[in-house]
Design a protein around this motif. Structure first.
Motif, mmCIF file in Angstrom:
data_model
loop_
_atom_site.group_PDB
_atom_site.id
_atom_site.type_symbol
_atom_site.label_atom_id
_atom_site.label_comp_id
_atom_site.label_asym_id
_atom_site.label_seq_id
_atom_site.Cartn_x
_atom_site.Cartn_y
_atom_site.Cartn_z
ATOM 1 N N ILE A 64 0.835 -1.202 0.000
ATOM 2 C CA ILE A 64 0.000 0.000 0.000
ATOM 3 C C ILE A 64 0.873 1.257 0.000
ATOM 4 C CG2 ILE A 64 -1.695 1.329 1.333
ATOM 5 C CD1 ILE A 64 -2.892 -1.379 2.191
ATOM 6 N N ALA A 65 1.984 1.219 0.725
ATOM 7 C CA ALA A 65 2.888 2.368 0.770
ATOM 8 C C ALA A 65 3.528 2.630 -0.592
ATOM 9 C CB ALA A 65 3.969 2.145 1.824
ATOM 10 N N ILE A 66 3.908 1.583 -1.300
ATOM 11 C CA ILE A 66 4.498 1.754 -2.629
ATOM 12 C C ILE A 66 3.476 2.333 -3.595
ATOM 13 C CG2 ILE A 66 5.404 0.497 -4.629
ATOM 14 C CD1 ILE A 66 6.752 -1.400 -2.569
ATOM 15 N N ILE A 67 2.268 1.820 -3.556
ATOM 16 C CA ILE A 67 1.218 2.339 -4.441
ATOM 17 C C ILE A 67 0.931 3.804 -4.124
ATOM 18 C CG2 ILE A 67 -1.234 2.165 -5.011
ATOM 19 C CD1 ILE A 67 -0.910 -0.908 -4.591
ATOM 20 N N PHE A 76 5.879 10.037 2.257
ATOM 21 C CA PHE A 76 7.232 9.958 1.713
ATOM 22 C C PHE A 76 7.369 10.618 0.354
ATOM 23 C CE2 PHE A 76 6.992 6.394 4.678
ATOM 24 C CZ PHE A 76 8.052 6.734 5.489
ATOM 25 N N PHE A 77 6.295 11.143 -0.187
ATOM 26 C CA PHE A 77 6.383 11.795 -1.497
ATOM 27 C C PHE A 77 7.051 13.156 -1.353
ATOM 28 C CE2 PHE A 77 4.756 14.399 -4.984
ATOM 29 C CZ PHE A 77 5.277 13.667 -6.025
ATOM 30 N N THR A 78 8.151 13.341 -2.096
ATOM 31 C CA THR A 78 8.934 14.580 -2.014
ATOM 32 C C THR A 78 8.871 15.411 -3.279
ATOM 33 O OG1 THR A 78 10.927 13.485 -2.825
ATOM 34 C CG2 THR A 78 10.594 13.525 -0.431
ATOM 35 N N GLY A 79 8.243 14.917 -4.296
ATOM 36 C CA GLY A 79 8.206 15.619 -5.573
ATOM 37 C C GLY A 79 8.970 14.868 -6.649
ATOM 38 N N GLU A 80 10.035 14.207 -6.266
ATOM 39 C CA GLU A 80 10.813 13.358 -7.174
ATOM 40 C C GLU A 80 10.544 11.908 -6.813
ATOM 41 O OE1 GLU A 80 12.703 14.255 -9.736
ATOM 42 O OE2 GLU A 80 12.280 16.375 -9.387
ATOM 43 N N LEU A 85 10.780 7.036 -3.386
ATOM 44 C CA LEU A 85 10.877 5.596 -3.255
ATOM 45 C C LEU A 85 12.083 5.181 -2.418
ATOM 46 C CD1 LEU A 85 9.791 4.433 -6.809
ATOM 47 C CD2 LEU A 85 8.486 4.291 -4.680
ATOM 48 N N PHE A 86 13.168 5.950 -2.480
ATOM 49 C CA PHE A 86 14.325 5.666 -1.638
ATOM 50 C C PHE A 86 13.975 5.851 -0.164
ATOM 51 C CE2 PHE A 86 18.196 7.030 0.590
ATOM 52 C CZ PHE A 86 18.945 5.866 0.445
ATOM 53 N N LEU A 87 13.303 6.953 0.172
ATOM 54 C CA LEU A 87 12.878 7.179 1.557
ATOM 55 C C LEU A 87 11.914 6.089 2.020
ATOM 56 C CD1 LEU A 87 12.325 11.038 1.500
ATOM 57 C CD2 LEU A 87 14.189 9.793 2.599
ATOM 58 N N LEU A 88 11.021 5.701 1.136
ATOM 59 C CA LEU A 88 10.078 4.631 1.463
ATOM 60 C C LEU A 88 10.803 3.306 1.671
ATOM 61 C CD1 LEU A 88 7.184 3.644 1.826
ATOM 62 C CD2 LEU A 88 7.093 3.305 -0.642
ATOM 63 N N GLN A 89 11.812 3.030 0.845
ATOM 64 C CA GLN A 89 12.587 1.803 0.996
ATOM 65 C C GLN A 89 13.290 1.756 2.352
ATOM 66 O OE1 GLN A 89 15.594 1.285 -1.974
ATOM 67 N NE2 GLN A 89 16.099 -0.778 -1.320
#
Length: 110
Positions: A64-67, A76-80, A85-89
């Protein structure tokens, strides 16, 4: 008895993950670390249930977090996308290690 608890666990995981990673609470809780609201439920899964349920809980959270992050929402969405995805990982990796460690520790005491 266990089926009811497992259904409650996964209902809570779905509800909290959707609230956290869909961006619904983004405006109300802007700047707060809302991703960590899922930790009490995951810790409960690790301490109350077997290791397979704890890992399944983390898998659902990660999916769910990846989606949510890939669709430009969530904490975790930063604009890029690659940075998000790195922060989420990092979050998913640390969460997995913590919950797996708790689950293994609980199993070794019983």
């Amino acid at each position: 008895d266990r089926i009811d608890e497992v259904l409650i666990l996964f209902s809570l995981i779905l509800i909290f993950n959707i609230l956290i990673f869909s961006g619904i609470l983004k405006d109300q809780l802007k700047g707060l670390p809302i991703a960590y609201l899922i930790y009490p439920i995951l810790i409960w899964a690790a301490l109350k249930f077997s290791r397979k349920w704890a890992i399944t809980s983390i898998f659902i959270t990660a999916a769910i977090a990846i989606i949510g992050t890939a669709t430009d929402s969530g904490p975790f969405f930063t604009g890029e996308l690659y940075q998000s995805l790195f922060l989420l990982q990092l979050f998913i990796g640390i969460t997995f290690l913590i919950i797996l460690f708790l689950s293994i520790t609980k199993d070794s005491k019983t």
